[in-house]
Each structure stands twice: as C-alpha cells, then as structure tokens.
Enzyme design. Sequence first.
Site, PDB file in Angstrom:
ATOM      1  N   LYS A   1     -60.208 -23.884   5.651  1.00 45.54           N
ATOM      2  CA  LYS A   1     -59.263 -25.000   5.597  1.00 45.54           C
ATOM      3  C   LYS A   1     -57.932 -24.482   5.047  1.00 45.54           C
ATOM      4  O   LYS A   1     -57.889 -23.849   3.981  1.00 45.54           O
ATOM      5  CB  LYS A   1     -59.828 -26.092   4.685  1.00 45.54           C
ATOM      6  CG  LYS A   1     -59.556 -27.491   5.151  1.00 45.54           C
ATOM      7  CD  LYS A   1     -60.347 -28.479   4.322  1.00 45.54           C
ATOM      8  CE  LYS A   1     -59.953 -29.901   4.626  1.00 45.54           C
ATOM      9  NZ  LYS A   1     -60.583 -30.845   3.703  1.00 45.54           N
TER      10      LYS A   1
HETATM   11  O1  G3P Z   1     -61.003 -33.818   2.749  1.00 46.76           O
HETATM   12  C1  G3P Z   1     -59.768 -34.391   3.022  1.00 46.76           C
HETATM   13  C2  G3P Z   1     -59.698 -35.880   2.947  1.00 46.76           C
HETATM   14  O2  G3P Z   1     -60.755 -36.453   3.625  1.00 46.76           O
HETATM   15  C3  G3P Z   1     -59.382 -36.475   1.602  1.00 46.76           C
HETATM   16  O3  G3P Z   1     -59.601 -37.840   1.536  1.00 46.76           O
HETATM   17  O4  G3P Z   1     -59.919 -39.901   0.232  1.00 46.76           O
HETATM   18  O5  G3P Z   1     -58.850 -37.921  -0.886  1.00 46.76           O
HETATM   19  O6  G3P Z   1     -57.618 -39.224   0.839  1.00 46.76           O
HETATM   20  P1  G3P Z   1     -58.965 -38.766   0.369  1.00 46.76           P
END
Ligand code: G3P
Length: 232
Positions: free
Chosen positions: A98
């Site tokens: 990533k």
């Molecule tokens: O892994 C990346 C993403 O899914 C993060 O989500 O909930 O922290 O905005 P969030």
Amino acid sequence: MVAGRKRKEKKKEEMKLFIDTANLQEIEEASKWPFVSGVTTNPSLIAKEGLTQKEVIERIAQMIDGPISAEVTEETAEGMLAQAHELYQIKPENIVIKLPMTIEGLKACKKLYEANIPTNVTLCFSPAQALLAMESHATYISPFLGRLDDNGWNGITLLEDIVDIKRNFGYESKIIAASVRSVDHVQQAAIAGVDVATIPYKVLAKLIEHPLTAAGLETFRKDAAKTASLKK
Ligand code: G3P
C-alpha cells in the site's frame, strides 16, 4: 432494474469483498465467511493492536490466503521501496504494497510494477489522482468514501467517476471502495461497478441482516414445528 438506470457493460471479473482491519480476532472470524477474500490494513489500524506491523501482517498471512495490503510509511520512493521489499517477503503470494498518493508513492508504484509486486495506492480523493495511479500501473486504487462524505463531498460520485475513467480507457487497475461506513456504501459501490469493497468488521457482519429475512425465518420455523407435530 430501476427505471432509467443505464445498464453498464458486463465486467469480466466478480466483485470481491475484503475486511478492512488489523484486528486478529476479527480477521480469524471473517476468514471463515465464504464471501471474504482479502484484508486491507493501514498504520492507524495496526496502531490499535499493540503489535508491530511485521507481527500483525505475519499473523494475518497465516489466516488469509488472498490479497493482504500492508502500507509503507517512508516519504521517499527509495525508502518506500526498501520497506516494500521487506513486507513483500512475509508472503509473496499474498502481500500487496500500500502506497500513498504522492509523487514519491507513484514513483515507487511504477518500480514495483516493473518488479511484478502488486500495489494499492491509497488516500485517493479525486478522479485526477485515480488517473495518475492508473497511469503508474497501480494494481489497486483506494478511493475513500467515508472521509469524503464526512467532509461534505460525495464518495459514491467519486467511485462512479473512477469506474468511468477505467472503462473509457481499459485501465487494468482494480478499484477498491475504501473508508466504508455503511451497508448502503457497499450496495452503492457494487452498483457503481467497483472491483472490491474493503469493509470494517461491523459493517461486514451487517450485510447479511434484513428484518424481513429474520421475520420470515421465524414464521417458517413456527410453521415447520406445526408440520413436525403431525408426524406419526
Ligand atoms: O484502510 C483505509 C480506509 O478504509 C480507512 O477508513 O474509516 O479510517 O476512513 P477510515
């Protein structure tokens, strides 16, 4: 089909569902569900677990035989590539690197493509950023739905735009709906035609639920019991 909705050309591959967490209990449980085929992590999710990134990714790799995104944190392409090669060695069949949506991240993306190492370009918030990642040969691109919605933009519109760009030119990058907050996000992402949705455990567990399914099941059980009592 909803009246007025345009039917899009059929895709070659099925949509996949990944779990978006670094929590080992959640991953162990979700690994038994037949519809979960990969994992995405990020530094914030790993920080909640009290283990190093290497420890977490090694444990996940024992549980899941599918793509596992592990994020690099260095700022330069050289630094990212050194980190990427270490992470990739944990399980080359499954590890996806990533990378951040920066020029350095995209330089590293192109180099990893040339080394045949899969990548996931994260923190994508605009169609222009997605286009750059596709041109840099990202294996996956992660547009963040929830964080856009939280800040007054529309995450699903972004997904639709990126799906259109991919189809316009036949890019190979797979689009991951990330930062998913709700069942409706997953439904809308599927309708938009993304390749993957990566979903927190709580939302994944809710996808199966519907009050009419629960009510119907209760009725069927009661009626089955009546029939059973007739048996001689
Ligand atoms: O892994 C990346 C993403 O899914 C993060 O989500 O909930 O922290 O905005 P969030």
